[in-house]
Design an enzyme around this catalytic site. Structure first.
Site, PDB file in Angstrom:
ATOM      1  N   LYS A   1       0.838  -1.198   0.000  1.00 50.12           N
ATOM      2  CA  LYS A   1       0.000   0.000   0.000  1.00 50.12           C
ATOM      3  C   LYS A   1       0.876   1.253   0.000  1.00 50.12           C
ATOM      4  O   LYS A   1       2.099   1.171   0.142  1.00 50.12           O
ATOM      5  CB  LYS A   1      -0.929  -0.009   1.223  1.00 50.12           C
ATOM      6  CG  LYS A   1      -0.215  -0.023   2.556  1.00 50.12           C
ATOM      7  CD  LYS A   1      -1.202  -0.120   3.704  1.00 50.12           C
ATOM      8  CE  LYS A   1      -0.468  -0.142   5.051  1.00 50.12           C
ATOM      9  NZ  LYS A   1      -1.405  -0.162   6.197  1.00 50.12           N
TER      10      LYS A   1
ATOM     11  N   TYR B   1      14.076  30.897   6.900  1.00 49.02           N
ATOM     12  CA  TYR B   1      12.883  31.563   7.425  1.00 49.02           C
ATOM     13  C   TYR B   1      12.964  31.729   8.940  1.00 49.02           C
ATOM     14  O   TYR B   1      13.412  30.826   9.658  1.00 49.02           O
ATOM     15  CB  TYR B   1      11.634  30.746   7.082  1.00 49.02           C
ATOM     16  CG  TYR B   1      11.208  30.850   5.641  1.00 49.02           C
ATOM     17  CD1 TYR B   1      10.798  32.059   5.103  1.00 49.02           C
ATOM     18  CD2 TYR B   1      11.200  29.720   4.826  1.00 49.02           C
ATOM     19  CE1 TYR B   1      10.398  32.154   3.781  1.00 49.02           C
ATOM     20  CE2 TYR B   1      10.786  29.794   3.507  1.00 49.02           C
ATOM     21  CZ  TYR B   1      10.390  31.018   2.984  1.00 49.02           C
ATOM     22  OH  TYR B   1       9.991  31.110   1.675  1.00 49.02           O
TER      23      TYR B   1
END
Length: 345
Positions: free
Chosen positions: A33, A242
């Protein structure tokens, strides 16, 4: 190359499947999956089918339909989410086998696809998917009359071998399934490691195939190299990224790397992760941004072409620990911009 290179060792993947298979006397399937835990479900499943895997597990029908195209008509593909509303045509067309989770799903399946194979998923205490005890008592006779292929459940705490939940769930699973004459499956990677009492007729390894814990003997399957875009010198006191979240305490050389949270390098790695140039560690400084990382390469003495985030010195679980998460999240978050390279023999 301007994007990261995600190298995938399918030989190691196959070796991990064989090693887990050798631990049991039962059949061994494979969980592929989330696009094969981020590595490509098609390439993963094709290699495991070559090794002898015949039953594959995905989360949703859409994944199963894509996998069917990659695998062809022979292997069995099971869908953990069962028979959801709107899945009928896809289940039939791709010959997918839903693992039914509730009375509603059982009714939907028998009405829409009465002759189509299915399995049953039972809730033994995880409270996530599957028939609860009372629902199974009500529906078992009907389900069994239609010959389910498998009765399955899932362990909540198998990564912790001594956890009291493991024997508790084993006992509940036996109470719900003993004597019914239907093949059973309880264990993924962690359950395999718990020993024969947990193996039943089929095991479903996932994370261990891809080199992750709790399978400590697993061979590493992935390597992630990220190219350097630019290098610059800073004087003491200058800041990076940042929020000015990192400030140089000495004259420093900073490499800006192609890769960021858009590529699955989660923001929680900021200021905590390490990249490597050969055997030399290089700390990640400043915040992880969408497309870029900034790394302190002052002690290298040279500007590298690329730095390694996942490799010989730092596997997915070590990186996950640094970021405060688990290896599953690191693997399944790996972004689509990476060039995925097969480095098998």
């Amino acid at each position: 190359m301007s994007t990261g290179a995600l190298s995938i060792d399918l030989d190691a993947l196959a070796a991990n499947w064989r090693a887990l298979d050798a631990m049991t006397a039962s059949e061994t399937g494979a969980v592929v999956k989330a696009d094969g835990y981020g590595l490509g479900a098609g390439r993963v499943a094709r290699r495991l089918a070559h090794e002898g895997a015949r039953r594959f597990f995905v989360a949703v029908a859409e994944e199963g339909a894509a996998l069917r195209k990659a695998l062809g008509p022979v292997p069995e593909i099971y869908v953990f989410s069962g028979h959801m509303e709107g899945d009928t045509r896809r289940l039939a067309a791709a010959e997918l086998i839903p693992m039914l989770n509730s009375i509603d799903q059982l009714a939907r399946h028998l009405e829409a696809l009465p002759d189509h194979p299915f399995g049953i998923q039972l809730d033994t205490g995880m409270n996530r998917l599957g028939f609860e005890w009372s629902d199974w008592a009500e529906a078992a006779a009907i389900a069994l009359d239609h010959n389910p292929l498998w009765l399955t459940s899932h362990l909540a705490c198998a990564d912790e071998a001594d956890h009291e939940m493991n024997p508790y769930q084993l006992d509940i699973f036996r109470q719900m399934t003993d004597g019914l004459g239907v093949p059973r499956s309880l264990s993924a990677t962690g359950g395999i490691l718990l020993g024969p009492d947990y193996h039943f007729d089929l095991t479903r390894p996932g994370i261990g195939l891809y080199g992750g814990l709790p399978f400590e003997a697993a061979q590493p399957v992935v390597r992630l190299d990220l190219p350097v875009v630019q290098c610059r010198d800073l004087v003491a006191g200058e800041v990076v990224g940042y929020g000015n979240s990192w400030q140089a305490e000495r004259p420093s050389r900073i490499a800006t790397i192609s890769g960021g949270y858009a590529d699955g390098l989660i923001r929680a790695m900021s200021g905590r992760a390490t990249l490597w140039h050969g055997d030399t560690p290089c700390p990640l400084v400043g915040r992880v941004s969408m497309d870029l990382l900034t790394v302190d390469i002052t002690d290298l003495g040279e500007d590298p072409v690329y730095l390694t985030l996942v490799g010989p010195h730092q596997g997915v679980d070590s990186l996950a620990q640094a970021a405060g998460t688990i290896g599953y999240e690191i693997l399944t978050s790996l972004g689509s911009r990476y060039a995925r390279l097969d480095i098998s023999g």
